[in-house]
Design a protein around this motif. Structure first.
Motif: not given
Length: 473
Positions: A9-18
């Protein structure tokens, strides 16, 4: 399973906003909602969000009214004498100009908005840098690093995010950090002195009157470029100015690529010179009350904003106009805080944070566990550069805090240590304000990065060292 899903979940969040596939607000809401359903707790999503909103409401209120307050103070001219005084102090001495850049950026950063800080700083200082042929990356590097230190103010963003993510009071995080952050500002000023002396050695010294007189020659910029780096006395050279950029010592008339922005326009309709001392006293009283913790910070700024609007703009249409002028910043910041209630609520309510922390505790050598605050401070330097503050504070810091708690490290220490990387963060390609800085200064982002990263990282380490020395972290 919850450990894996939490990291995913954290990785998905980071990738999408980056990758800018989603806005931070949308990502903070939709991604955790999806994962909450995925772990079979979708029925409890509402409870998690409501609880999170209740916890975050004071932080959102603080940010909203702090932005309005300092926006009004800029509107009414509280900082105008500061700008003029710094420019008079600078004269045409390159070292003074660089030091003045750092001081101005630090003072204007009190409004908590990086874009505003950079617009005012560049508008005031750009004409002098151009006129004297100084390095513009020195200006952008010093301004960004000074703003990074000041960005840790409770209403600047990172402190509020840390408080939000760990459900702490922003004042409890920030006030004890003041000595370490003060050392960080001293480091920035020393850096400005070193870089300024380098520029002085390269260019020499010229009086301000001579600089202005030299600026009348339209071809002077070409002459300066041809003679750049040479050993000149500067008092006899006609190449000291860039006539097309000359704006006078106020620095308010330079447009350099943005015809609609005049910096601190000395004739703007919102000025209230007769109320200057009232506004200065109110601001001083507000900051003093905050440091002394006389009232919760949200209450102080709510009262301060209401009083500032009422006294400076007694007519309702004027008050509405001022509120509307700052509405974008207010909505973006407060919206982010309330959206974070979904992310932090799901992360905590489903047990993901606890499971991830247990895994992280097992991965960290026993000897490092009691030093999780130091680990957090060191990690904050690269992580806040390569990811947004949203990603770091909402995705990483809670995990570090849980891991630290298992070894007796308080969440307050983790929160304070997480602020260490902010001097470098303000030059991150993920920070929109930095594009305002380099765009107005006509500096290539790559040049700014190559020049600034090493100095900003060093400043972050100074803040970390001071925090350890004073026993804050």
């Amino acid at each position: 399973m919850l450990t894996i899903l939490g990291f995913v979940m954290i990785a998905t969040f980071l990738v999408l906003i980056m990758l800018k596939k989603m806005s931070p607000i949308a990502a903070l809401v939709l991604i955790p909602a999806l994962f909450c359903v995925a772990v079979g707790q979708g029925a409890k999503l509402g409870d998690y969000v409501i609880e999170g909103v209740g916890n975050l409401a004071p932080t959102a209120a603080m940010l909203m009214f702090a932005i309005v307050y300092f926006g009004v103070m800029i509107d009414v001219g509280l900082f105008d004498p500061v700008v003029r005084g710094i420019l008079r102090f600078c004269k045409a001495d390159p070292m003074r100009i660089v030091v003045g850049t750092a001081v101005l950026a630090a003072i204007v950063s009190l409004d908590g908005d990086g874009s505003t800080t950079f617009m005012i700083t560049v508008s005031a200082m750009y004409p002098l840098y151009k006129r004297l042929g100084m390095s513009l990356v020195v200006m952008t590097g010093v301004a960004a690093t000074a703003n990074g230190v000041m960005n840790t103010l409770p209403w600047g963003g990172p402190t509020a995010r840390a408080a939000t993510a760990l459900k702490l009071d922003a004042g409890d995080i920030f006030v004890p950090m003041i000595p370490a952050l003060g050392i960080g500002l001293v480091a920035v000023l020393l850096l400005a002195v070193v870089l300024g002396r380098r520029e002085r050695k390269r260019l020499g010294v010229l009086t301000l009157d001579e600089a202005l007189a030299a600026g009348t020659a339209a071809e002077s910029e070409t002459v300066l470029a041809a003679a750049g780096g040479g050993d000149r006395t500067r008092k006899s050279s006609g190449g000291a100015g860039t006539g097309t950029d000359a704006a006078g010592p106020r620095g308010g008339g330079d447009t350099h690529g943005d015809e609609g922005f005049k910096g601190l326009d000395p004739d703007r309709a919102t000025l209230r010179p007769r109320l200057y001392w009232f506004n200065a006293g109110l601001t001083l009283a507000l900051l003093t009350a905050m440091i002394m913790e006389l009232m919760p910070i949200p209450v102080l700024f709510l009262l301060g904003a209401a009083l500032a609007l009422t006294v400076n703009f007694p007519h309702m249409p004027d008050q509405r106009a001022r509120i509307a002028a700052h509405a974008d910043n207010v909505l973006n910041v407060s919206g982010m805080v309330f959206a974070a209630a979904v992310f932090t609520g799901v992360l905590s309510g489903t047990g993901m944070v606890q499971h991830m922390a247990d895994w992280l505790v097992g991965a960290i050598p026993d000897g490092m566990g009691p030093h999780m605050a130091i680990v957090t401070g060191i990690l904050s330097i690269p992580l806040t550069y390569f990811m947004s503050n949203d990603g770091f504070y909402f995705g990483v810091v809670p995990v570090l805090a849980e891991a630290g708690a298992a070894h007796g490290v308080s969440p307050l220490e983790i929160a304070r240590a997480s602020l260490v990387g902010q001097p470098l963060h303000m030059s991150s390609p993920l920070v929109p304000a930095v594009y305002v800085l380099v765009g107005m200064a006509k500096v290539e982002f790559g040049d700014h990065t190559r020049f600034t990263v090493k100095w900003a990282a060093l400043t972050s380490l100074v803040v970390l060292g001071a925090g350890l020395l004073f026993g804050i972290i």
